[in-house]
Write a protein that holds these residues in place. Structure first.
Motif, PDB file in Angstrom:
ATOM      1  N   VAL A   1      43.925 -66.730 -48.591  1.00  0.00           N
ATOM      2  CA  VAL A   1      44.422 -65.386 -48.864  1.00  0.00           C
ATOM      3  C   VAL A   1      43.270 -64.544 -49.401  1.00  0.00           C
ATOM      4  CG1 VAL A   1      45.963 -63.996 -50.299  1.00  0.00           C
ATOM      5  CG2 VAL A   1      46.788 -66.132 -49.300  1.00  0.00           C
ATOM      6  N   ALA A   2      43.008 -63.414 -48.773  1.00  0.00           N
ATOM      7  CA  ALA A   2      41.983 -62.482 -49.235  1.00  0.00           C
ATOM      8  C   ALA A   2      42.642 -61.376 -50.043  1.00  0.00           C
ATOM      9  CB  ALA A   2      41.227 -61.895 -48.055  1.00  0.00           C
ATOM     10  N   VAL A   3      42.080 -61.072 -51.201  1.00  0.00           N
ATOM     11  CA  VAL A   3      42.582 -59.993 -52.051  1.00  0.00           C
ATOM     12  C   VAL A   3      41.560 -58.872 -52.026  1.00  0.00           C
ATOM     13  CG1 VAL A   3      43.306 -59.324 -54.372  1.00  0.00           C
ATOM     14  CG2 VAL A   3      43.806 -61.629 -53.524  1.00  0.00           C
TER      15      VAL A   3
ATOM     16  N   SER B   1      37.522 -50.773 -56.761  1.00  0.00           N
ATOM     17  CA  SER B   1      37.032 -51.243 -58.049  1.00  0.00           C
ATOM     18  C   SER B   1      38.020 -50.874 -59.152  1.00  0.00           C
ATOM     19  CB  SER B   1      35.669 -50.610 -58.339  1.00  0.00           C
ATOM     20  OG  SER B   1      35.185 -51.017 -59.587  1.00  0.00           O
ATOM     21  N   GLY B   2      38.321 -51.838 -60.032  1.00  0.00           N
ATOM     22  CA  GLY B   2      39.253 -51.580 -61.119  1.00  0.00           C
ATOM     23  C   GLY B   2      40.710 -51.706 -60.738  1.00  0.00           C
ATOM     24  N   SER B   3      40.984 -52.237 -59.534  1.00  0.00           N
ATOM     25  CA  SER B   3      42.371 -52.315 -59.069  1.00  0.00           C
ATOM     26  C   SER B   3      43.130 -53.515 -59.631  1.00  0.00           C
ATOM     27  CB  SER B   3      42.410 -52.364 -57.536  1.00  0.00           C
ATOM     28  OG  SER B   3      41.709 -53.503 -57.062  1.00  0.00           O
ATOM     29  N   GLY B   4      42.400 -54.481 -60.215  1.00  0.00           N
ATOM     30  CA  GLY B   4      43.055 -55.655 -60.780  1.00  0.00           C
ATOM     31  C   GLY B   4      42.760 -56.946 -60.049  1.00  0.00           C
TER      32      GLY B   4
ATOM     33  N   HIS C   1      35.403 -57.282 -50.962  1.00  0.00           N
ATOM     34  CA  HIS C   1      35.518 -55.877 -50.575  1.00  0.00           C
ATOM     35  C   HIS C   1      35.078 -55.676 -49.127  1.00  0.00           C
ATOM     36  CE1 HIS C   1      31.261 -56.267 -51.731  1.00  0.00           C
ATOM     37  NE2 HIS C   1      31.037 -55.256 -50.915  1.00  0.00           N
ATOM     38  N   GLU C   2      34.743 -56.782 -48.444  1.00  0.00           N
ATOM     39  CA  GLU C   2      34.244 -56.702 -47.073  1.00  0.00           C
ATOM     40  C   GLU C   2      35.307 -57.168 -46.092  1.00  0.00           C
ATOM     41  OE1 GLU C   2      30.744 -56.460 -45.889  1.00  0.00           O
ATOM     42  OE2 GLU C   2      29.556 -56.844 -47.679  1.00  0.00           O
ATOM     43  N   SER C   3      35.736 -56.266 -45.209  1.00  0.00           N
ATOM     44  CA  SER C   3      36.788 -56.607 -44.257  1.00  0.00           C
ATOM     45  C   SER C   3      36.341 -57.685 -43.275  1.00  0.00           C
ATOM     46  CB  SER C   3      37.225 -55.356 -43.486  1.00  0.00           C
ATOM     47  OG  SER C   3      36.124 -54.763 -42.822  1.00  0.00           O
ATOM     48  N   ARG C   4      35.033 -57.779 -42.984  1.00  0.00           N
ATOM     49  CA  ARG C   4      34.557 -58.807 -42.043  1.00  0.00           C
ATOM     50  C   ARG C   4      34.720 -60.201 -42.619  1.00  0.00           C
ATOM     51  NH1 ARG C   4      28.590 -59.368 -42.988  1.00  0.00           N
ATOM     52  NH2 ARG C   4      28.160 -58.099 -44.813  1.00  0.00           N
TER      53      ARG C   4
ATOM     54  N   VAL D   1      45.508 -54.659 -53.285  1.00  0.00           N
ATOM     55  CA  VAL D   1      45.894 -54.363 -54.660  1.00  0.00           C
ATOM     56  C   VAL D   1      45.367 -52.987 -55.033  1.00  0.00           C
ATOM     57  CG1 VAL D   1      45.713 -55.096 -57.072  1.00  0.00           C
ATOM     58  CG2 VAL D   1      45.843 -56.816 -55.260  1.00  0.00           C
ATOM     59  N   ARG D   2      46.224 -52.192 -55.666  1.00  0.00           N
ATOM     60  CA  ARG D   2      45.808 -50.874 -56.145  1.00  0.00           C
ATOM     61  C   ARG D   2      46.514 -50.581 -57.462  1.00  0.00           C
ATOM     62  NH1 ARG D   2      46.872 -47.841 -51.814  1.00  0.00           N
ATOM     63  NH2 ARG D   2      44.750 -48.050 -50.998  1.00  0.00           N
ATOM     64  N   ASP D   3      45.752 -50.147 -58.445  1.00  0.00           N
ATOM     65  CA  ASP D   3      46.305 -49.821 -59.770  1.00  0.00           C
ATOM     66  C   ASP D   3      47.122 -50.973 -60.349  1.00  0.00           C
ATOM     67  OD1 ASP D   3      45.162 -47.261 -59.693  1.00  0.00           O
ATOM     68  OD2 ASP D   3      46.892 -46.426 -58.646  1.00  0.00           O
ATOM     69  N   GLY D   4      46.651 -52.200 -60.122  1.00  0.00           N
ATOM     70  CA  GLY D   4      47.282 -53.362 -60.713  1.00  0.00           C
ATOM     71  C   GLY D   4      48.510 -53.887 -60.001  1.00  0.00           C
ATOM     72  N   ALA D   5      48.839 -53.320 -58.851  1.00  0.00           N
ATOM     73  CA  ALA D   5      50.043 -53.741 -58.123  1.00  0.00           C
ATOM     74  C   ALA D   5      49.693 -54.080 -56.677  1.00  0.00           C
ATOM     75  CB  ALA D   5      51.094 -52.635 -58.152  1.00  0.00           C
ATOM     76  N   VAL D   6      50.448 -55.006 -56.099  1.00  0.00           N
ATOM     77  CA  VAL D   6      50.300 -55.329 -54.674  1.00  0.00           C
ATOM     78  C   VAL D   6      50.996 -54.242 -53.873  1.00  0.00           C
ATOM     79  CG1 VAL D   6      50.880 -56.951 -52.842  1.00  0.00           C
ATOM     80  CG2 VAL D   6      50.157 -57.814 -55.076  1.00  0.00           C
ATOM     81  N   VAL D   7      50.243 -53.539 -53.037  1.00  0.00           N
ATOM     82  CA  VAL D   7      50.815 -52.421 -52.279  1.00  0.00           C
ATOM     83  C   VAL D   7      50.970 -52.742 -50.799  1.00  0.00           C
ATOM     84  CG1 VAL D   7      49.997 -50.683 -53.910  1.00  0.00           C
ATOM     85  CG2 VAL D   7      48.525 -51.343 -51.996  1.00  0.00           C
ATOM     86  N   ASP D   8      50.316 -53.803 -50.326  1.00  0.00           N
ATOM     87  CA  ASP D   8      50.447 -54.142 -48.913  1.00  0.00           C
ATOM     88  C   ASP D   8      49.973 -55.572 -48.686  1.00  0.00           C
ATOM     89  OD1 ASP D   8      50.997 -53.325 -46.116  1.00  0.00           O
ATOM     90  OD2 ASP D   8      48.853 -53.682 -45.848  1.00  0.00           O
TER      91      ASP D   8
END
Length: 251
Positions: free
Chosen positions: A48-50, A54-57, A213-216, A227-234
């Motif tokens: 699983v890639a997260v 930056s700062g998203s958690g 942070h690298e999609s490849r 993850v954005r602002d500490g929450a899983v968004v997608d």
């Protein structure tokens, strides 16, 4: 995907389970919500890639999953053990024996050689020095670092130190591998080689969580969690028809 089960088979329990995970730093005006009610299950054989800004958690999620920090609320369960309810001694034993962790800043011990750094977790598990060194040398050879086995961290480049840190995380029978930007100091080809090793470990039955942070590099994963602002968004699931990358393949 490995997390899918046939109707006749019993459900496979996850290696890692995060339930309603929240982490708050500070209080009052300085309060920061690093994670907000995160739910995530990672199964045997799954990478699983997260990803996230930056700062998203992302790193907070990884440190909690590895038992290096304690959540404000929620649960972290690794191989059936609830880390939030376990004693410090139990958590330390589980981390040592079952969890491999690749730190973003390598976290190698300066007074130990590359081989000694890699062998250390096995020696702490009670494996003899000679067999532990053999395991370490085999992994360093896979990383293309066999010639550097007796060098100390300050005698290696950042990229070489990073590969030693990856080897240390993979040594032994680690059921859960957590990697925080393990390709950050590596060129593209070497980074792909590291991802191939992580993928191979997952294919052998481990559960792996990769912060990148690298999609490849995320293309090697079965699922990509945003993850954005500490929450899983997608959460994006790789199609079974979509082939995995191979080392040296342009993407």
């Amino acid at each position: 995907m490995s997390s899918q089960n046939t109707s006749s088979a019993p459900p496979t329990p996850p290696v890692l389970l995060l339930e309603a995970l929240t982490r708050v730093h500070g209080s009052g005006a300085t309060e920061v919500h690093a994670l907000r009610g995160v739910d995530l299950a990672v199964y045997p054989g799954e990478l699983v890639a997260v990803m996230g800004p930056s700062g998203s958690g992302k790193s907070s999620l990884l440190t909690l999953a590895g038992g290096l920090d304690v959540p404000t609320s929620g649960r972290v369960v690794v191989e059936g053990t609830d880390l939030t309810a376990a004693s410090r001694k139990q958590v330390a034993a589980l981390r040592r024996r079952g969890i491999g962790y690749v730190f973003q800043d390598y976290n190698l011990i300066p007074a130990l050689t590359a081989a000694e750094n890699v062998a250390l977790p096995r020696e702490l598990d009670g494996v003899g020095r000679r067999p532990a060194r053999r395991e370490a040398l085999a992994l360093l050879a896979e990383m293309g670092l066999d010639r550097l086995a007796d060098r100390f961290p300050d005698e290696m480049s950042g990229g070489q130190q990073q590969r030693v840190a990856v080897a240390r995380a993979l040594v032994g029978d680690r059921r859960l591998v957590l990697a925080d930007e393990p390709t950050g100091a590596l060129d593209s080809e070497t980074g792909e080689g590291v991802l191939a090793l992580l993928r191979n470990r997952c294919d052998a039955g481990a559960a792996c969580v990769l912060v990148t942070h690298e999609s490849r590099f995320a293309a090697w994963a079965d699922r990509v969690v945003l993850v954005r602002d500490g929450a899983v968004v997608d959460i994006t699931v790789r199609s079974s028809a979509e082939p995995l990358p191979t080392v040296g393949t342009a993407r």
